[in-house]
Scaffold this motif. Sequence first.
Motif, PDB file in Angstrom:
ATOM      1  N   GLU A   1      59.132  19.601  29.096  1.00 15.36           N
ATOM      2  CA  GLU A   1      58.370  20.594  28.339  1.00 15.36           C
ATOM      3  C   GLU A   1      59.117  21.920  28.187  1.00 15.36           C
ATOM      4  O   GLU A   1      58.948  22.623  27.187  1.00 15.36           O
ATOM      5  CB  GLU A   1      57.029  20.881  29.028  1.00 15.36           C
ATOM      6  CG  GLU A   1      56.042  19.755  28.930  1.00 15.36           C
ATOM      7  CD  GLU A   1      54.696  20.097  29.543  1.00 15.36           C
ATOM      8  OE1 GLU A   1      53.714  19.452  29.135  1.00 15.36           O
ATOM      9  OE2 GLU A   1      54.623  20.991  30.419  1.00 15.36           O
ATOM     10  N   ALA A   2      59.957  22.257  29.175  1.00 11.22           N
ATOM     11  CA  ALA A   2      60.667  23.537  29.174  1.00 11.22           C
ATOM     12  C   ALA A   2      62.025  23.476  28.486  1.00 11.22           C
ATOM     13  O   ALA A   2      62.756  24.468  28.463  1.00 11.22           O
ATOM     14  CB  ALA A   2      60.840  24.033  30.609  1.00 11.22           C
ATOM     15  N   GLY A   3      62.392  22.312  27.962  1.00  6.94           N
ATOM     16  CA  GLY A   3      63.683  22.178  27.295  1.00  6.94           C
ATOM     17  C   GLY A   3      64.855  22.050  28.250  1.00  6.94           C
ATOM     18  O   GLY A   3      65.997  22.305  27.881  1.00  6.94           O
ATOM     19  N   VAL A   4      64.582  21.666  29.493  1.00  8.32           N
ATOM     20  CA  VAL A   4      65.637  21.443  30.482  1.00  8.32           C
ATOM     21  C   VAL A   4      65.927  19.949  30.523  1.00  8.32           C
ATOM     22  O   VAL A   4      65.048  19.145  30.837  1.00  8.32           O
ATOM     23  CB  VAL A   4      65.217  21.951  31.874  1.00  8.32           C
ATOM     24  CG1 VAL A   4      66.253  21.590  32.924  1.00  8.32           C
ATOM     25  CG2 VAL A   4      64.971  23.460  31.841  1.00  8.32           C
ATOM     26  N   SER A   5      67.162  19.599  30.196  1.00 11.82           N
ATOM     27  CA  SER A   5      67.550  18.188  30.145  1.00 11.82           C
ATOM     28  C   SER A   5      68.138  17.758  31.490  1.00 11.82           C
ATOM     29  O   SER A   5      69.280  18.066  31.812  1.00 11.82           O
ATOM     30  CB  SER A   5      68.574  17.967  29.025  1.00 11.82           C
ATOM     31  OG  SER A   5      68.966  16.620  28.993  1.00 11.82           O
ATOM     32  N   VAL A   6      67.328  17.046  32.279  1.00 13.26           N
ATOM     33  CA  VAL A   6      67.789  16.510  33.563  1.00 13.26           C
ATOM     34  C   VAL A   6      68.491  15.190  33.284  1.00 13.26           C
ATOM     35  O   VAL A   6      67.930  14.308  32.634  1.00 13.26           O
ATOM     36  CB  VAL A   6      66.607  16.298  34.531  1.00 13.26           C
ATOM     37  CG1 VAL A   6      67.068  15.631  35.823  1.00 13.26           C
ATOM     38  CG2 VAL A   6      65.909  17.621  34.823  1.00 13.26           C
TER      39      VAL A   6
END
Length: 157
Positions: free
Chosen positions: A80-85
């Motif tokens: 949701e936060a645009g952090v690509s794990v």
Amino acid sequence: MSKIHQYKVDLLWTGNRGRGTEAYNAYERSYTQHVAGKPDLQGSSDPAFRGDPSRYNPEELLVASLSSCHMLWFLHLCSEAGVSVVDYVDHAKGLMEEAKEGSGRFTEVVLHPTVTVATRSMVAKVDGLHDAAHAKCFIAASVNFPVRTLSTCAALE
């Protein structure tokens, strides 16, 4: 209005050696847990309590539940936060204190996730997302001991 979710697990004790619980050493602590439509889980007590070390014990499963619940919320919040794990590994540890009379309780669980994100610009958001995941984790909210997160984060680029 809140939603109620129900979870059904069937448990079958498989440790009767023919004499039941006639004596403390007369039975095994083994059991099978069954959830419809899923593979059975073979369990036992901790080896410290006469359990089979090749089977999962309730204490390990509690730590695993906390670790996996945190990870699932963390991944959700990252998306949701645009952090690509791109990678996530946790080496969770639980501490249980056994009392003199034989009872015991967990005193804490510490999650040690190592997270890899796609770019350096995402690293700064990770700690806050771990905090948010902890606040949302159903299992962490249900236990009466601290669950801490000591995370490490790296970036591919």
